[in-house]
Write an enzyme that holds these catalytic residues in place. Structure first.
Site: not given
Length: 585
Positions: A72, A75
C-alpha cells in the site's frame, strides 16, 4: 492522580520494574519476526498470530497498532512517521507501546480479518487490559505530524475507564491540597510542577517522558490554579518549578520552556535514576569495579588513547576471530585500512605503521590472506624504525563503570566520527568513502551481529543520499543519535553515562531550537560546525596537552587526568586519551 475513583497517585518502583521487565520480555518475543515495513529496531512490536495475544489482550500497557499492507502506497508513506512516533515516545513504555502487523502477509490475513480490517492503513488504540474480543478503538492517523499523533495518544490514555492502569502515571491537573500532602504519601526526592494552560500537553508529555525514572514525579498545574500560581509568582506558561520535601520551591532552569528541555533536565537531577538500573557509581568505587585506576577526563573532549585503543581492539582482537580473510571480508579490510591511512590524525609511529600495512594490503594479489600474516604486518615483524601501533587498551573518555560497559563500542563510534570530519577537513574525494568503509567493516567483522544488522538497515535506508562531506558528518551524527534512542535504558547502558540525544543543550546551546508548534528542532547549521570542531585533529587531547581540558568535578562529574598508553614496539610510552560524549557508549 488525586482522583478518588481509584487512580494511583504515584508510581510504585517495584511494580514499575516488574512491568518494565515484562515489556523487555515481550520485545524479545516479538524480535524474531522480520517482515513488512518495520523491524524490531524501529521500537515497534511486529505482530503475528504467534505473539498478538500477549501484546493486545489483557496487557498492562495501552498499545497503538497499525494494520497495514506492505504493498500500500499510503502505508509506505506513513511508515517513516510511525517510526518517528515510536522513537519520540519510547520513554512512555510501559504505559503505551506501538505495534504493527502486515496484513498483506499470508500468515496474518486471518488475524487482520479478526480485527475487522478492510482498509489500509488502519490504526487502532487498545486500552490497557483490553479483552480478547476487543477490536480496538478507532484512532485518527491521517496527520503525518508526530506531535498531533502524540497528543491523540494522550487523549486516548485519559479516556481509560477506572481503575487507572498502574503502568500509567497520573495525567490530570494537580491542586494546592495535593501538593501540600504530596511527600506524605510519595517517596520521591523531586516533585516537578509544570505550569501550563488547559490546552497544553507539555505537562502530560513530560510526565510520560519521566515514567521510566525513579526519585522524581511530575504534575501539571493549570494556570487557573490561582493559589499555586500566586504563591510561586508564576508568569510564564509553560514553566517548571521543583518542589522539595522541605517545602522549598525553585525554578527549573532550561534553555527553552518546552517538553524536550524539561525532560532532559529532570532526568539529570541528583538522585534520579532509570527504574531497575543501579545508581551512578562514585569514582572511588569505580576503581574497584573495573580493576583499574579511574582516569578522570573531560567529557567535552576527544582523547587519542581511546582512538588508538579502538584500533588495537578492532585489528588485534576482533579481526583475530577470522583465521582466513577472503572475498568481501578482504575488500572490507582494505577499505578500512585505507581510510585509516588517509584520515586518521595519529602520531607519526602509528601513521607509519598504517601506511606500511595499507601498502602491503593493496599490493597483495591473492584473494585471501591469513590473519597470522596480517598480524605480522601489524606487529611490525620487520622491525621498521618509528613504526608501531601500541598494544593493549587504555580507555579514558570511553571508560565504563564496569569492565563490560562502553569501551570498544564507544571507541569505534568516536573513531569513525573523527574520520568523517578529517575526510572533510583534509580534502577527501569521495563523501561516502568513510561511511562505506564503516558499513563494510561493521558488516564483515563487528562482533555484535544484532548491532551490525541495525547499522546495515540504517545504511540501506539513506546512505546513498550522502553526496557531500558535510552530509556524511551529519549522517553519522544523526544515526548515532538514533542508536542512542533505541538502546537508552538497555542493560548495556552505563548508569554513569546515560544515552542522550547529543550534543546536549549545555554542550551546544545553539544546536537546539523549537518549531512553531513547540517541537524540538536541531539547528544543523550549528550542529555541523560543532561536530567539525569537536572531532577535529586539533581538538584531540594527547599526553602533552590533555591537562588543558579539565572540568570541575561538580560539573556533571567531569574531571581531569591522564592515561598512559601501553608500550609500543619501539618501547616508547605516550600519554593519550579520548572522548566521552554521553552520546557515545
Amino acid at each position: 492522580m488525586a482522583r478518588l475513583g481509584g487512580r494511583a497517585t504515584s508510581r510504585f518502583p517495584g511494580e514499575m520494574v516488574q512491568i518494565s521487565r515484562w515489556c523487555c520480555c515481550l520485545l524479545v518475543l516479538c524480535s524474531p519476526v522480520h517482515a513488512g515495513l518495520y523491524t524490531p529496531s524501529d521500537q515497534i512490536f511486529v505482530l503475528s498470530p504467534q505473539n498478538v495475544e500477549p501484546v493486545l489482550v489483557n496487557s498492562t500497557a495501552a498499545v497503538l497498532t497499525e494494520f497495514y499492507a506492505s504493498w500500500c502506497g499510503h502505508c509506505i508513506a506513513f511508515s517513516p512517521v510511525y517510526r518517528s512516533l515510536a522513537r519520540d515516545i519510547r520513554e512512555w513504555k510501559p504505559a503505551v507501546a506501538l505495534a504493527a502487523v502486515d496484513c498483506a502477509a499470508e500468515e496474518n490475513r486471518k488475524l487482520c480479518a479478526g480485527y475487522s480490517i478492510r482498509a489500509y492503513p488502519t490504526v487502532k488504540f487498545f486500552h490497557a487490559y483490553s479483552k480478547a474480543d476487543s477490536t480496538g478503538k478507532a484512532f485518527k492517523a491521517s496527520s503525518h505530524d508526530v506531535a498531533t499523533l502524540r497528543h491523540r495518544i494522550i487523549d486516548k490514555l485519559e479516556n481509560h475507564q477506572e481503575p487507572w492502569p498502574p503502568a500509567c502515571p497520573p495525567l490530570e491537573p494537580t491542586s494546592q491540597a495535593e501538593i501540600d500532602s504530596f511527600f506524605e504519601t510519595n517517596n520521591v526526592q523531586h516533585l516537578a510542577l509544570i505550569f501550563e494552560d488547559s490546552k497544553s500537553y507539555v505537562g502530560r508529555e513530560v510526565t510520560l517522558d519521566l515514567l521510566q525514572f525513579e526519585n522524581v514525579a511530575v504534575r501539571r498545574v493549570l494556570s487557573s490554579e490561582e493559589t499555586l500560581v500566586k504563591k510561586l509568582e508564576v508568569t510564564e506558561f509553560p514553566s517548571c518549578y521543583l518542589y522539595s520535601a522541605g517545602g522549598n520551591f525553585s525554578r527549573l532552569r532550561v534553555n527553552m520552556e518546552a517538553r524536550v528541555f524539561y525532560s532532559y533536565a529532570l532526568q539529570r537531577l541528583p538522585g534520579v535514576v532509570r527504574s531497575g538500573k543501579p545508581p551512578p557509581v562514585k569514582v572511588a568505587v569505580l576503581r574497584n569495579n573495573t580493576g583499574e585506576p579511574w582516569r578522570p577526563f573531560n567529557r567535552s573532549r576527544v582523547y587519542m588513547a581511546d582512538l588508538e585503543s579502538a584500533m588495537h581492539y578492532s585489528l588485534r582482537v576482533e579481526l583475530a576471530a577470522h583465521t582466513l580473510i577472503r572475498g568481501e571480508e578482504l575488500t572490507s579490510l582494505r577499505k578500512y585500512i585505507s581510510v585509516l591511512t588517509k584520515f586518521f590524525p595519529g602520531r607519526l609511529v602509528v601513521m607509519n605503521l598504517l601506511k606500511s600495512v595499507n601498502t602491503r594490503l593493496q599490493n597483495h594479489t591473492e584473494n585471501e590472506i591469513s590473519y597470522e600474516t596480517f598480524r605480522e604486518w601489524l606487529d611490525n615483524k620487520d622491525q621498521s624504525l618509528d613504526t608501531a601501533l601500541p598494544e593493549g587498551e587504555r580507555w579514558v573518555g570511553c571508560q565504563g563503570s564496569v569492565p563490560y560497559l562502553r569501551r570498544y563500542p564507544c571507541g569505534i563510534w568516536t573513531l569513525f566520527h573523527v574520520l568523517t570530519v578529517q575526510a572533510k577537513n583534509t580534502g577527501g574525494t569521495d563523501p561516502q568513502e568513510v561511511l562505506s568503509a564503516m558499513r563494510n567493516y561493521v558488516q564483515s567483522f563487528f562482533g555484535c551481529r544484532d548491532c551490525a544488522e541495525h547499522f546495515q538497515t540504517m545504511a540501506t535506508e539513506s546512505l546513498s543520499e550522502v553526496n557531500t562531506f558535510s552530509a556524511a558528518v551529519l549522517w553519522l551524527w544523526s544515526r548515532h543519535n538514533r542508536v542512542n534512542n533505541r538502546v537508552a535504558g538497555a542493560l548495556s547502558e552505563d548508569p554513569n553515562f546515560p544515552k542522550i540525544q547529543w550534543p546536549s543543550p549545555e554542550m551546544c546551546p545553539g544546536c537546539h531550537s523549537l518549531k512553531e508548534n513547540g517541537e524540538h528542532r536541531w539547528i544543523q547549521d550549528q550542529v555541523l560546525p560543532f561536530l567539525l570542531a569537536h572531532f577535529s585533529s586539533s581538538s584531540i587531547l594527547t599526553g602533552a596537552d590533555q591537562h588543558h581540558g579539565l572540568f570541575n568535578e561538580n560539573e556533571e562529574r567531569k574531571g581531569h587526568g591522564s592515561g598512559d598508553l601501553p608500550s609500543s614496539k619501539t618501547g616508547s610510552r605516550e600519554k593519550n586519551v579520548h572522548k566521552s560524549t554521553k552520546m557515545i557508549s
